[in-house]
Design an enzyme around this catalytic site. Structure first.
Site, short mmCIF file in Angstrom:
data_model
loop_
_atom_site.label_atom_id
_atom_site.label_comp_id
_atom_site.label_asym_id
_atom_site.label_seq_id
_atom_site.Cartn_x
_atom_site.Cartn_y
_atom_site.Cartn_z
N ASP A 47 0.45 -0.91 -0.09
CA ASP A 47 -0.27 0.12 0.36
C ASP A 47 0.99 1.09 -0.03
O ASP A 47 1.43 1.14 1.22
CB ASP A 47 -1.02 -0.18 0.76
CG ASP A 47 -2.09 0.89 1.06
OD1 ASP A 47 -2.90 1.19 0.65
OD2 ASP A 47 -1.50 1.81 2.01
N TYR A 52 3.12 9.98 -0.25
CA TYR A 52 3.83 9.27 0.54
C TYR A 52 5.61 9.55 -0.38
O TYR A 52 6.66 9.31 0.51
CB TYR A 52 4.15 7.76 -0.05
CG TYR A 52 2.92 7.16 1.40
CD1 TYR A 52 1.92 8.22 1.56
CD2 TYR A 52 1.88 5.86 1.13
CE1 TYR A 52 0.56 7.96 2.23
CE2 TYR A 52 0.93 4.98 1.59
CZ TYR A 52 0.24 6.22 2.22
OH TYR A 52 -0.65 6.08 2.62
N LYS A 77 -2.64 5.22 -4.86
CA LYS A 77 -3.21 6.84 -4.03
C LYS A 77 -3.01 8.00 -5.15
O LYS A 77 -2.28 8.30 -5.55
CB LYS A 77 -3.63 6.90 -3.05
CG LYS A 77 -3.77 5.66 -1.77
CD LYS A 77 -4.15 6.79 -0.46
CE LYS A 77 -4.06 4.56 0.99
NZ LYS A 77 -2.17 4.70 1.05
N HIS A 110 -7.70 9.38 -2.74
CA HIS A 110 -6.84 9.21 -1.57
C HIS A 110 -8.32 10.14 0.09
O HIS A 110 -7.72 9.75 1.22
CB HIS A 110 -5.75 10.44 -1.14
CG HIS A 110 -4.99 9.79 -0.25
ND1 HIS A 110 -2.89 9.62 -0.07
CD2 HIS A 110 -4.81 9.67 0.61
CE1 HIS A 110 -2.68 8.73 1.21
NE2 HIS A 110 -3.49 8.99 2.21
P1 NDP Z 1 0.61 1.96 11.92
O1 NDP Z 1 -0.67 2.07 12.38
O2 NDP Z 1 0.89 1.03 11.04
O3 NDP Z 1 1.94 1.84 12.96
C1 NDP Z 1 3.50 2.00 12.60
C2 NDP Z 1 4.41 2.02 13.19
O4 NDP Z 1 4.15 0.99 14.44
C3 NDP Z 1 5.94 2.38 13.60
O5 NDP Z 1 5.94 3.25 13.60
C4 NDP Z 1 6.54 1.08 13.32
O6 NDP Z 1 8.11 1.45 13.85
C5 NDP Z 1 5.02 0.20 14.77
N1 NDP Z 1 5.08 -1.14 14.86
C6 NDP Z 1 4.25 -1.64 13.77
N2 NDP Z 1 4.89 -3.34 14.02
C7 NDP Z 1 5.30 -3.09 15.47
C8 NDP Z 1 5.33 -4.23 16.28
N3 NDP Z 1 5.14 -5.68 15.50
N4 NDP Z 1 5.83 -4.28 17.51
C9 NDP Z 1 6.25 -2.69 17.83
N5 NDP Z 1 5.91 -1.44 16.65
C10 NDP Z 1 5.61 -2.20 15.85
O7 NDP Z 1 0.98 2.93 10.64
P2 NDP Z 1 0.73 3.42 10.15
O8 NDP Z 1 0.10 4.76 9.69
O9 NDP Z 1 2.52 3.71 8.99
O10 NDP Z 1 -0.63 2.70 9.26
C11 NDP Z 1 -0.10 1.77 8.22
C12 NDP Z 1 -1.04 1.96 6.52
O11 NDP Z 1 -1.89 2.19 6.51
C13 NDP Z 1 -0.06 3.64 6.07
O12 NDP Z 1 1.90 2.48 6.43
C14 NDP Z 1 0.26 3.96 5.08
O13 NDP Z 1 0.47 2.30 4.04
C15 NDP Z 1 -1.65 3.91 6.11
N6 NDP Z 1 -2.62 4.99 5.85
C16 NDP Z 1 -3.24 5.22 5.24
C17 NDP Z 1 -3.43 6.82 5.27
C18 NDP Z 1 -4.53 7.15 4.34
O14 NDP Z 1 -5.44 8.35 4.57
N7 NDP Z 1 -4.96 6.58 3.62
C19 NDP Z 1 -3.26 7.31 6.25
C20 NDP Z 1 -1.94 7.00 7.41
C21 NDP Z 1 -1.83 5.47 6.88
P3 NDP Z 1 9.29 0.62 12.78
O15 NDP Z 1 8.33 1.06 12.16
O16 NDP Z 1 9.91 1.40 13.93
O17 NDP Z 1 8.90 -0.62 12.91
#
Ligand code: NDP
Length: 286
Positions: A47, A52, A77, A110
């Site tokens: 995704d 991004y 998106k 988006h």
């Molecule tokens: P998430 O809720 O997926 O959280 C990501 C965070 O959690 C990062 O800081 C990561 O750190 C940490 N993390 C991941 N796995 C673990 C684990 N197993 N244990 C502990 N910490 C963990 O946030 P996102 O906002 O990234 O949401 C996911 C996806 O959704 C995005 O990447 C994007 O593709 C989409 N999205 C879409 C939006 C929209 O408007 N359509 C808005 C926001 C997101 P680290 O990377 O350091 O491991």
């Protein structure tokens, strides 16, 4: 490593893996390696978004992986700046070019801002041409979703919205179910806000299954038929987040998790006028 990730079937018959990998906030210079690691871990659903700034890097990782295109499910998106029929078509061409692909599996509006009806007409055309196998929206509240459905030929296949234990969106999901729209979560971990990763309720449930907080949260969403796209730049966490198909939460655990809902966003209220202006006018290109 082999992980059998179940599909959901979208309203046009397209199959979508219920678990994928998100790359929001992965810096462009790190994205090729991160996506390469995710593909090696077994993720096949990616995704990204024009906003991004990392579509090119995602495309390079896809090309280098040698994985047959039909085994991948790629979402990107359209940003609000490109809402509109002509602008939408141009934005899609640019995304496709940056990704180095001939088609995407899912193309999403988006944000519910600007001329998204025009964008939707462009997307319907891209869908008919087979350039976007499925089309959908993101951040649409039920009222906007229903309005779009009532005034379009094609209903969205997916609505990708903020969904995590503190903001569960059960009422939104009910509307989406009734309209045949797949609920997809963004921010499944609320990006760690509200101390999600040390939450006592989720930690306790995880302990009884030998699973982490992250795994319980993803499993809970999957058992609610919500598609998830967790993000991590760390290979160990990528492996942890995909290992959620070898246990099941009980009804009692599901209802304890349901009790965590606050009914409020931890990020942006898409109906707040200040947010409408801020997000809606953000420019991502000249
Ligand atoms: P998430 O809720 O997926 O959280 C990501 C965070 O959690 C990062 O800081 C990561 O750190 C940490 N993390 C991941 N796995 C673990 C684990 N197993 N244990 C502990 N910490 C963990 O946030 P996102 O906002 O990234 O949401 C996911 C996806 O959704 C995005 O990447 C994007 O593709 C989409 N999205 C879409 C939006 C929209 O408007 N359509 C808005 C926001 C997101 P680290 O990377 O350091 O491991």
């Amino acid at each position: 490593m082999s992980h059998s990730i179940p599909n959901v079937t979208l309203n046009n018959g397209v199959e979508m893996p219920i678990l994928g990998f998100g790359v929001y906030q992965v810096p462009p210079e790190e994205t090729e390696q991160v996506v390469t690691d995710a593909l090696a871990t077994g993720y096949r659903h990616l995704d990204t978004a024009a906003a991004y700034g990392n579509e090119e890097a995602v495309g390079r990782a896809i090309a280098a992986s040698g994985i047959p295109r039909e085994e991948l499910f790629i979402t990107t998106k359209l940003w609000a700046q490109d809402a509109g029929e002509d602008k939408g078509k141009r934005a899609f061409d640019a995304s496709l070019q940056r990704l180095g692909l001939d088609y995407v599996d899912l193309y999403l509006v988006h944000q519910p801002y600007g001329d998204y009806f025009g964008a939707w007409r462009a997307m319907q055309e891209l869908n008919r041409q087979g350039l976007a196998r499925a089309i959908g929206v993101s951040n649409f509240h039920p009222d906007r979703l229903v309005d779009l459905i009532e005034h379009s030929e094609t209903a969205p296949a997916v609505n990708q919205i903020e969904t995590h234990p503190f903001f569960q969106r059960a009422a939104d999901q009910e509307v989406m179910r009734a309209k045949g729209i797949q609920h997809q979560s963004w921010g499944p971990f609320a990006e760690g806000r509200n101390n999600l990763f040390s939450d006592p309720v989720i930690t306790g449930i995880g302990a009884s299954h030998g699973k982490s907080v992250a795994q319980v949260v993803l499993r809970w969403l999957i058992q609610r038929d919500v598609v998830v796209i967790p993000k991590s730049v760390r290979a160990d966490r990528m492996a942890e987040n995909i290992a959620v198909f070898d246990f099941a939460l009980t009804d009692e655990e599901m209802s304890r998790l349901a009790g965590m809902d606050t009914g409020a966003t931890l990020f942006f209220d898409h109906r707040d006028p200040a947010m409408v202006s801020m997000i809606g006018t953000r420019r991502i290109h000249d």
